[in-house]
Design an enzyme around this catalytic site. Structure first.
Site, PDB file in Angstrom:
ATOM      1  N   SER A 197     -13.485   0.819   3.057  1.00 32.18           N
ATOM      2  CA  SER A 197     -12.375   0.532   2.257  1.00 32.18           C
ATOM      3  C   SER A 197     -11.318   2.032   2.052  1.00 32.18           C
ATOM      4  O   SER A 197     -11.625   3.094   1.792  1.00 32.18           O
ATOM      5  CB  SER A 197     -13.104   0.382   0.845  1.00 32.18           C
ATOM      6  OG  SER A 197     -12.146   0.705  -0.216  1.00 32.18           O
ATOM      7  N   LYS A 206     -12.018  -9.721  -3.286  1.00 35.14           N
ATOM      8  CA  LYS A 206     -10.758  -9.292  -3.417  1.00 35.14           C
ATOM      9  C   LYS A 206     -10.116 -10.059  -4.783  1.00 35.14           C
ATOM     10  O   LYS A 206     -10.759 -10.264  -5.430  1.00 35.14           O
ATOM     11  CB  LYS A 206      -9.801  -9.996  -2.236  1.00 35.14           C
ATOM     12  CG  LYS A 206     -10.311  -9.147  -0.752  1.00 35.14           C
ATOM     13  CD  LYS A 206      -9.739  -7.678  -0.837  1.00 35.14           C
ATOM     14  CE  LYS A 206     -10.137  -6.917   0.209  1.00 35.14           C
ATOM     15  NZ  LYS A 206     -10.135  -5.472   0.126  1.00 35.14           N
ATOM     16  N   SER A 244       0.895  -1.063  -0.065  1.00 32.36           N
ATOM     17  CA  SER A 244      -0.092  -0.071   0.052  1.00 32.36           C
ATOM     18  C   SER A 244       0.922   1.418  -0.004  1.00 32.36           C
ATOM     19  O   SER A 244       0.682   2.121  -0.670  1.00 32.36           O
ATOM     20  CB  SER A 244      -0.780   0.114   1.230  1.00 32.36           C
ATOM     21  OG  SER A 244      -1.747  -0.846   1.234  1.00 32.36           O
ATOM     22  N   GLY A 298      -5.371  -3.899  -7.726  1.00 40.06           N
ATOM     23  CA  GLY A 298      -6.946  -3.233  -7.470  1.00 40.06           C
ATOM     24  C   GLY A 298      -6.462  -1.760  -6.783  1.00 40.06           C
ATOM     25  O   GLY A 298      -7.191  -0.824  -7.272  1.00 40.06           O
ATOM     26  N   ASP A 331      -6.664  -7.883   4.832  1.00 40.56           N
ATOM     27  CA  ASP A 331      -5.696  -8.820   3.799  1.00 40.56           C
ATOM     28  C   ASP A 331      -5.120  -9.925   4.532  1.00 40.56           C
ATOM     29  O   ASP A 331      -4.692 -11.015   3.841  1.00 40.56           O
ATOM     30  CB  ASP A 331      -4.659  -8.076   3.403  1.00 40.56           C
ATOM     31  CG  ASP A 331      -5.249  -6.742   2.534  1.00 40.56           C
ATOM     32  OD1 ASP A 331      -6.159  -7.164   1.675  1.00 40.56           O
ATOM     33  OD2 ASP A 331      -4.442  -5.966   2.168  1.00 40.56           O
TER      34      ASP A 331
HETATM   35  C1  S3P Z   1      -5.682  -1.279   0.025  1.00 47.77           C
HETATM   36  C2  S3P Z   1      -6.705  -1.526   0.771  1.00 47.77           C
HETATM   37  C3  S3P Z   1      -7.650  -2.588   1.101  1.00 47.77           C
HETATM   38  C4  S3P Z   1      -6.564  -4.234   0.716  1.00 47.77           C
HETATM   39  C5  S3P Z   1      -5.859  -3.793  -0.253  1.00 47.77           C
HETATM   40  C6  S3P Z   1      -4.836  -2.723  -0.110  1.00 47.77           C
HETATM   41  C7  S3P Z   1      -4.929  -0.028  -0.021  1.00 47.77           C
HETATM   42  O1  S3P Z   1      -8.503  -2.702   0.136  1.00 47.77           O
HETATM   43  O2  S3P Z   1      -7.355  -5.098   0.815  1.00 47.77           O
HETATM   44  O3  S3P Z   1      -4.816  -5.147  -0.560  1.00 47.77           O
HETATM   45  O4  S3P Z   1      -3.475  -0.072  -0.093  1.00 47.77           O
HETATM   46  O5  S3P Z   1      -5.507   0.812   0.166  1.00 47.77           O
HETATM   47  P1  S3P Z   1      -9.956  -2.213   0.102  1.00 47.77           P
HETATM   48  O6  S3P Z   1      -9.721  -0.583   0.197  1.00 47.77           O
HETATM   49  O7  S3P Z   1     -10.744  -2.392  -1.029  1.00 47.77           O
HETATM   50  O8  S3P Z   1     -10.483  -2.879   1.536  1.00 47.77           O
END
Ligand code: S3P
Length: 748
Positions: A476, A651, A331, A403, A624
């Site tokens: 999120s 996910k 992240s 994602g 995660d």
């Molecule tokens: C993340 C947020 C989470 C996490 C992803 C990384 C991020 O997703 O599952 O692996 O870097 O902001 P969500 O925001 O969809 O929960």
């Protein structure tokens, strides 16, 4: 592939004609192959090398009885050969198919119309993209076309049977055959082949005229040698090509001159950043475009694994010991590039995760004109272009499996003056993007998605954005971050309310870059129109990656492991809280802060675990980590219950279902719920697991094997490289018996 042609006549026995004959021989072609060439010695050599069965310097005696005629003469000789052919073709069988190998197609098509009166339906124009600086039949190479592309340029009048036969001809030589229009072919080749040759001829000629030419050639190093190699190509052939493809070559040259002028300007002005941006983009272009074309990845090693489908074979037993450092936080790595690119100044990053996902983000900024040095052993320098300095990419931005990249980009790109398209791999294409597109539209963005709010995303750009007050329907961090990034470009305040705390790396890093972000309870906000100032970033180790080893040590008797420098941001420590509640012997030491993020060394030893009800408030803080935590649950005494985790279904895979399937395959009792799962701990066996291409499912079951009754085989593991490059080596180092091998289709 066997060819049904009874007699193939190759007109022009040079390198291409000779190699075609050689390739046909090598393919086991049983029909005869004849050659026609004005040079008797070429024919004699062709016969002597066993490439052709016979030949003649005249065309007429050879045409009769031929089922397929391949014209392999130089481009400008093509018309006269076709005229000669037209004269003797009446006598030939009606079904004869004609094709050619010329490197330009428009001029040859015009010549054919002149020679035959109209384009014969059984003439299939073609071009094998293969060659060598060598010439003549002496250089014939049976592998010249293997795995090379052959472009055919049929039109609506082309006979389908003739086309199919020319396909088979080239496929028999191992080539990949594709089709395009004559015009398109000539443009593409002007860019990819004719222009580079023109430049090589011109550069080498220019330097060969200098007074100090002897010095130049004496000390010619790698780069110049490559130019001289290309300039060593057949001059007559290239003269013909430039005459035949004049218009397309000139258009390509015009584009090039614009690019050279841009670079000249940068050199003249001593504009290092502009130079770096051009060089950097160019130096990564090949890799990037190959990834985009194949919809795969950035790293050669990963590519190899991905193409070949990898699986893990993990033997039970052993314990987990040592002192290790897992790679950087995913992240934070994404965000460091994003904010660094938009900042004023150079952002120096340490500990950057060189995984597929964060590399996708890095590469996308290169596509938007940002100069980025590295990564080299986790170090990256991002030369920020400021809030409005990004340039329109020349095509879609491909973010692979990431994602986070797609959702954060959606916000950031909404604020740009130009339009963009965001695409990803097969898995990402199934994931919901409405969660970011909907609120962005409320801000005034124009975004198109595919059906069901799925990627690709088309972001129109250039829209005036207004801040919103948005209550997220789900917890999120990606949605929150997306809106904050868009908010920097919006008029007024952008406020985001979260139903539960989610990771706050974006807010922390924005503050670190001098962009004020406020928070009050469950709401954070910022005011648009600010700027970012580059600041150094030290990326902590990823607690999500550390989790696999925490669980490994927690469940395995005799284990004693230290994980160094792990990020323990309070919005990420659900896994620590949950493992401790289950009875894990887990302690933190050496706690300190690096670049606005808390880190610590985590020390874990084996201790018996017990099943628990996972507190709902811990769910977003461990979102995660659940695949690994489910393995802890399978090794705990009693039942572990999880609810309020429906986000796991969207996910990289449906993680509730994927984990339940895998656990069931090992004999673990589970009950699936729409928003969670119950797992009954106990002994379990070995088995075969489908990771569904999800990195975290693959790594979770790897760890499960430590306590399994038998071997665990895990399919589709290449995506582990998206978040955890080097996982296999590190797992082995601490004591897992893990083999990585190519998958077969059938099974073990
Ligand atoms: C993340 C947020 C989470 C996490 C992803 C990384 C991020 O997703 O599952 O692996 O870097 O902001 P969500 O925001 O969809 O929960």
């Amino acid at each position: 592939m066997r060819l049904a042609e009874s007699r193939i006549l190759i007109v022009g026995l040079g390198l291409i004609g000779g190699s075609l004959a050689a390739a046909l021989r090598a393919s086991g072609h049983e029909g005869s192959v004849l050659g026609c060439d004005p040079d008797e010695s070429e024919l004699a050599l062709g016969i002597e090398k066993g490439l052709i069965d016979g030949g003649d310097t005249r065309l007429a005696p050879l045409v009769e009885g031929a089922s397929l005629i391949v014209l392999a003469v130089p481009v400008l000789a093509m018309v006269s050969v076709m005229r000669e052919l037209a004269g003797c073709l009446d006598r030939a069988a009606k079904h004869v198919v004609i094709t050619d190998v010329g490197s330009t197609k428009g001029a040859i098509r015009d010549g054919a119309i002149a020679a035959f009166g109209k384009l014969p339906p059984r003439l299939v124009l073609g071009h094998p993209i293969a060659g060598s600086e060598k010439s003549g039949v002496a250089a014939a190479n049976p592998r010249l076309f293997a795995r090379h592309k052959v472009i055919l340029t049929p039109d609506a009048t082309t006979d389908r049977d003739a086309l199919a036969r020319v396909y088979r001809l080239w496929q028999a030589c191992g080539a990949e055959v594709l089709e395009m229009s004559v015009e398109h072919h000539d443009q593409v080749l002007a860019h990819t082949s004719h222009l580079p040759h023109l430049l090589a001829f011109s550069l080498v000629d220019t330097l060969a005229r200098q007074d100090d030419r002897l010095e130049i050639f004496r000390y010619a190093a790698g780069g110049f040698r490559d130019f001289t190699r290309i300039a060593g190509s057949d001059p007559g052939m290239w003269r013909d090509i430039f005459i035949a493809n004049r218009e397309a070559v000139l258009a390509s040259l015009d584009d090039f001159e614009v690019g050279v002028a841009r670079l000249r300007h940068a050199v003249e002005a001593g504009d290092g950043d502009a130079m770096l941006a051009i060089f950097d983009r160019a130096s990564h272009a090949r890799h990037y475009f190959e990834s985009l074309l194949n919809q795969t990845s950035y790293q050669a090693e990963y590519q190899m694994q991905h193409d070949g489908k990898r699986r893990y074979r993990v033997s039970p037993g052993g314990s987990v010991e040592g002192r290790i450092r897992v790679p950087g936080d995913k992240s934070i790595s994404h965000r460091s590039i994003m904010l660094g690119a938009l900042a004023e100044g150079v952002t120096e990053i340490k500990g950057f995760l060189e995984g597929e996902d964060s590399l996708a983000t890095l590469q996308a900024f290169r596509e938007m004109g940002v100069a980025i040095e590295g990564p080299h052993q986790g170090r990256v320098n991002v030369h920020g272009v400021g809030m409005h300095g990004l340039k329109a990419p020349s095509g879609p931005l491909y973010v692979g499996n990431a994602g986070t990249a797609m959702r954060l980009f959606a916000g950031l790109l909404t604020g740009q003056a130009f339009a963009t398209e965001l695409t990803g791999d097969v898995s990402l294409t199934k994931r919901p993007m409405g969660r970011v597109a909907d609120p962005l539209r409320l801000m005034g963005a124009e975004i198109d998605t595919a059906e069901g709010g799925r990627p690709p995303l088309h972001i129109h750009g250039g829209k005036a954005l207004e801040g919103i007050d948005y209550a997220m329907p789900m917890a999120s961090a990606q949605v929150k971050s997306c809106l904050l990034l868009a908010g920097m470009y919006a008029e007024g305040e952008t406020r985001v309310r979260e139903p539960a705390p989610t990771r706050d790396h974006t807010e922390r890093m924005l503050s670190g870059f001098g962009y004020p972000v406020q928070r009050d309870g469950d709401t954070c906000w910022l005011v648009g129109g600010g700027t970012l100032t580059a600041a150094p970033i030290d990326v902590p180790s990823d607690i999500s990656s550390a989790t696999f080893f925490l669980v490994a040590a927690a469940i395995t008797p005799g284990s004693d492991l230290v994980l160094e420098h792990v990020g323990i941001n309070p919005t990420r420590i659900g896994v620590i809280n949950i493992l401790q509640s289950m009875g894990a012997d887990l302690t933190l030491s050496n706690e300190h802060e690096v670049g606005g993020e808390p880190v610590a060394d985590l020390h874990i030893r084996h201790a018996p675990l017990k099943g628990i009800e996972i507190p709902v408030d811990q769910v977003p803080l461990a979102i995660d980590e659940f695949p690994a935590l489910f393995i802890a649950a399978a090794n705990a005494e009693g039942t572990t219950r999880l609810r309020g985790a429906e986000e796991l279904r969207v996910k990289e895979s449906d993680r509730l279902a994927a984990m339940a399937d895998g656990l069931t395959a090992l004999g673990v009792e589970t009950t699936l719920h729409p928003d969670g799962i119950d797992i009954v701990g106990g002994e379990y066996g070995g088995g075969r697991i489908d990771s569904q291409g999800d990195h975290r499912i693959a790594m979770a079951f790897t760890v499960a094997a430590l306590r399994a009754g038998g071997e665990i085989l895990i399919d589709d593991c290449a995506n582990v490289a998206t978040s955890f490059p080097g996982f296999v080596d590190l797992a082995r180092r601490v004591g897992l018996s893990l083999l990585e091998e190519p998958s077969d289709e059938e099974g073990a």
